[in-house]
Design an enzyme around this catalytic site. Structure first.
Site, short mmCIF file in Angstrom:
data_model
loop_
_atom_site.label_atom_id
_atom_site.label_comp_id
_atom_site.label_asym_id
_atom_site.label_seq_id
_atom_site.Cartn_x
_atom_site.Cartn_y
_atom_site.Cartn_z
N SER A 1 -11.14 -0.16 1.75
CA SER A 1 -10.47 -0.28 3.06
C SER A 1 -10.11 1.12 3.57
CB SER A 1 -9.19 -1.09 2.95
OG SER A 1 -9.47 -2.38 2.48
N ARG B 1 0.81 -1.23 0.00
CA ARG B 1 0.00 0.00 0.00
C ARG B 1 0.84 1.27 0.00
NH1 ARG B 1 -5.75 -1.49 -0.14
NH2 ARG B 1 -5.23 -3.57 -0.80
N GLU C 1 -6.00 5.03 5.15
CA GLU C 1 -5.53 4.85 3.78
C GLU C 1 -5.91 6.00 2.83
OE1 GLU C 1 -5.02 0.78 2.22
OE2 GLU C 1 -6.69 1.32 0.92
#
Ligand code: EPU
Length: 337
Positions: free
Chosen positions: A236, A163, A332
């Site tokens: 997410s 990520r 995120e």
């Protein structure tokens, strides 16, 4: 330049908060980049946007120009047993994946139905069902919006990790094209969760192919993840935390069912969704924002959420998980304030 004024940002980011932009430009023609960069100097800031699936606008944007990157096109550069293709940043990710499958170019099937654009994919190195996009990227091209210099970065230079990438760290590096290398030989990745079973069921008596995997991924995603066109969300909301091995060991003694994934460097990735669920937060609401019932890592806008609801729920989850498990969850999405 066809700058639009005072437009709603609600349809332009998938959390669908009711905020507006004073200046907006939809950039479709790649050849207009120099003109666009020159024009951009007139604003205090420029916010580059893909399809808004990982961006949250927390307030009206009155001081900057929002540019939606909508450049399209897929160009074959080279072909043998692999194909190398250069893809414009504005292409829709899922449509691009489906196009590669229609050409029998393999590798991206596990990344079906991920919201977003091709240009956004390298930024957080999108990953799902055992595959990360970095494994198929040769290079990323773009422009440094501070100096207007063009760049082409090799896979190594992109500094991909879970990520993360150099583009997440240095947001002034604007991605305009991504070069992929895909195989003409199908090599299934079916180790993650239920994917093998579901893909086999779809394949039935046929030999397993990449379309079966794509359909299995689509089925799993649709069963767990809310459709952002219907229920506002950004997928997410937190990264899965990666903790030192000795801390993971302590946690596992206390919580033997904790889903965990040992990493190549010895650290251990922990399922954030499990931590949130075990902390009793599934279904929890702050105003009109809620923790999704089918996937605790996803926060949904149940209708009329405002920025404060988002911040409150994020803070509540972070503080509760920290207190309960001693783990700091990192959010995120990109927040625009
Ligand atoms: N789990 C729970 N409670 C829940 C949901 C999941 O305990 O409410 C447990 C599951 O039982 C499983 C574990 O958590 O053991 C992992 O769940 P899942 O397979 O759904 O994946 P995830 O780790 O929550 C990550 C990605 C997703 C990606 C899936 C599948 C991150 C931050 N998220 O989620 O990506 O689709 O794996 O590969 O790494 C996204 O980025 O928007 C996204 C959806």
């Amino acid at each position: 330049m066809n700058i639009q004024h005072n437009i709603s940002l609600r349809p332009l980011h998938t959390l669908h908060l009711d905020v507006a932009a004073r200046f907006f430009y939809r950039w479709e023609n790649a050849d207009k980049l120099d003109e666009l960069l020159a024009h951009a100097q007139e604003y205090e800031r420029v916010i580059w946007l893909g399809s808004g699936s990982n961006t949250i606008f927390l307030k009206d944007i009155t001081d900057g120009l929002i540019v939606q990157i909508a450049t399209n096109g897929i160009q074959v550069i080279d072909e043998d047993e692999y194909v190398r293709i250069r893809v414009s940043a504005g292409n829709n990710w899922h449509q691009f994946v489906q196009y590669t499958l229609s050409q029998s170019w393999f590798g991206l099937e596990n990344l079906s139905l991920i919201p977003g654009t091709v240009g956004a994919a390298p930024v957080q190195n999108i990953g799902a069902y055992g595959v990360e996009v970095k494994d198929y990227i040769v290079s990323v091209s773009g422009v440094n919006t501070l100096t207007q210099e063009r760049f082409v970065m090799s896979n190594d230079e992109c500094q991909f990790s879970y990520r993360n990438s150099i583009f997440k760290q240095l947001p002034h590096l604007l991605i305009t094209k991504v070069e992929f290398r895909l195989s003409k030989q199908f090599n299934p990745h079916i180790d993650y969760g239920d994917i093998a079973r579901i893909a086999q069921t779809i394949a039935d008596s046929e030999k397993l192919n990449a379309n079966h995997i794509s359909q299995a991924v689509i089925q799993i995603r649709q069963s767990k993840l809310p459709d952002p066109d219907k229920i506002g969300n950004v997928g997410s909301f937190f990264h899965n935390p990666i903790v030192p091995a000795d801390y993971a060991k302590q946690l596992l003694q206390k919580y033997p069912n904790l889903p965990h994934y040992p990493q190549s460097d010895g650290k251990v990735k922990i399922a954030a969704a499990w931590l949130i669920e075990q902390a009793g937060l599934k279904g929890k609401k702050c105003g009109a924002m809620a923790v999704h019932q089918q996937q605790a890592l996803v926060l949904i806008n149940t209708g009329k959420a405002i920025a404060q609801d988002v911040i409150d729920l994020k803070n509540l989850i972070q503080s509760t998980v920290l207190e309960r498990f001693g783990i700091e969850l990192i959010s995120e999405p990109r927040f625009i304030t």
